[in-house]
Design an enzyme around this catalytic site. Structure first.
Site, PDB file in Angstrom:
ATOM      1  N   ILE A 140      -7.582   9.304   9.231  1.00  0.00           N
ATOM      2  CA  ILE A 140      -8.926   9.856   9.070  1.00  0.00           C
ATOM      3  C   ILE A 140      -9.897   8.908   9.763  1.00  0.00           C
ATOM      4  O   ILE A 140     -10.074   7.762   9.339  1.00  0.00           O
ATOM      5  CB  ILE A 140      -9.293  10.008   7.580  1.00  0.00           C
ATOM      6  CG1 ILE A 140      -8.217  10.833   6.845  1.00  0.00           C
ATOM      7  CG2 ILE A 140     -10.673  10.645   7.438  1.00  0.00           C
ATOM      8  CD1 ILE A 140      -8.027  12.234   7.368  1.00  0.00           C
ATOM      9  N   TYR A 192       0.833  -1.205   0.000  1.00  0.00           N
ATOM     10  CA  TYR A 192       0.000   0.000   0.000  1.00  0.00           C
ATOM     11  C   TYR A 192       0.869   1.256   0.000  1.00  0.00           C
ATOM     12  O   TYR A 192       0.616   2.201  -0.749  1.00  0.00           O
ATOM     13  CB  TYR A 192      -0.915  -0.015   1.225  1.00  0.00           C
ATOM     14  CG  TYR A 192      -1.840   1.156   1.329  1.00  0.00           C
ATOM     15  CD1 TYR A 192      -2.971   1.258   0.515  1.00  0.00           C
ATOM     16  CD2 TYR A 192      -1.618   2.169   2.263  1.00  0.00           C
ATOM     17  CE1 TYR A 192      -3.835   2.332   0.617  1.00  0.00           C
ATOM     18  CE2 TYR A 192      -2.480   3.247   2.371  1.00  0.00           C
ATOM     19  CZ  TYR A 192      -3.587   3.326   1.551  1.00  0.00           C
ATOM     20  OH  TYR A 192      -4.444   4.400   1.659  1.00  0.00           O
TER      21      TYR A 192
END
Length: 254
Positions: free
Chosen positions: A192, A159
């Site tokens: 987030i 990622y």
């Protein structure tokens, strides 16, 4: 100074939930008509489109696997046909896919991570470029991550590499199409909260630990990312291109 996107058309990929939904709604609030793409979040995408239409804007929902170039092409073609053009592309679609040490990462998983985060943006942007560069206000915003800078959390080498590739893609394309006045920038969110991403891949205790280390003292929100994306999509950012804007509460400095 208020931001006015009236008369402009945007595509937001992965717009059915989380950060993508916040971006789609924020662009619509500023006046844009928005095409909301989704892969699996059909209910969320329908809700986002309904809210956009309630604002008096036009909305279009479209399901596609953007790792497939034919489906990405069909998405862009349908949007341009429906709205009559394209001004803003937000390549938000992406996924961690799963955590695993590199030694245990299969070829199939590596490819899936690269495809959903990098190839999807490549396919969609390639098809959209002629329309974006024909617009006097063409904007591309890509979705990188804090992981591109710090390597990400445990089991996320793929990622982190994919999100770093998004940065290279952004900067290379910004140079390539700068003569057209179309800008290309990236946002790089940190932690987030209240998103499926972290609720799926980051245990609760780990989330608390991350938040405790954020200088601003709180988790980020999808709206924090949407607000920066709105700026990059607007006339206020007409002289900003090839940049990566970190949205992490001071957790990391580039």
């Amino acid at each position: 100074m208020s931001i006015d996107l009236t008369g402009r058309t945007a595509i937001v990929t992965g717009g059915g939930a989380g950060i993508g939904a916040a971006i789609a709604l924020t662009l619509a609030e500023a006046g844009a008509d928005v095409a909301v793409h989704y892969a699996n979040s059909a209910d969320g995408a329908r809700e986002v489109c309904a809210r956009i239409e309630d604002m008096g804007r036009r909305a279009l929902i479209f399901q596609a696997d953007l790792t497939d170039p034919e489906q990405a092409d069909a998405l862009v073609d349908r949007v341009v046909e429906h709205f009559g053009g394209l001004d803003i592309l937000v390549n938000n679609a992406g996924h961690l896919v799963g955590r695993a040490p590199l030694a245990e990462t299969t070829d199939e998983r590596w490819k899936a991570i690269m495809d959903v985060n990098v190839s999807s943006a490549f396919h969609t942007t390639r098809r959209a470029l002629p329309h974006l560069t024909a617009s006097s206000t063409g904007r591309v915003v890509t979705m990188s991550s804090l992981a591109s800078e710090n390597g990400g959390g445990a089991g996320s080498v793929g990622y982190a590499a994919a999100k770093a590739a998004v940065v290279g893609f952004t900067r290379g394309l910004a140079k390539e199409i700068a003569p057209t006045s179309t800008t290309v920038n990236a946002v790089a969110p940190g932690f987030i909260g209240d998103t499926a991403f972290h609720n799926t891949f980051t245990p609760g205790d780990a989330q608390k630990g991350i938040i405790a280390g954020i200088p601003l003292g709180r988790a980020g929100t999808p709206q924090d990312v949407a607000d920066v994306t709105l700026f990059l999509a607007s006339d206020l950012a007409s002289y900003v291109t090839g940049q990566v804007i970190d949205i992490n509460g001071g957790l990391n400095f580039r």
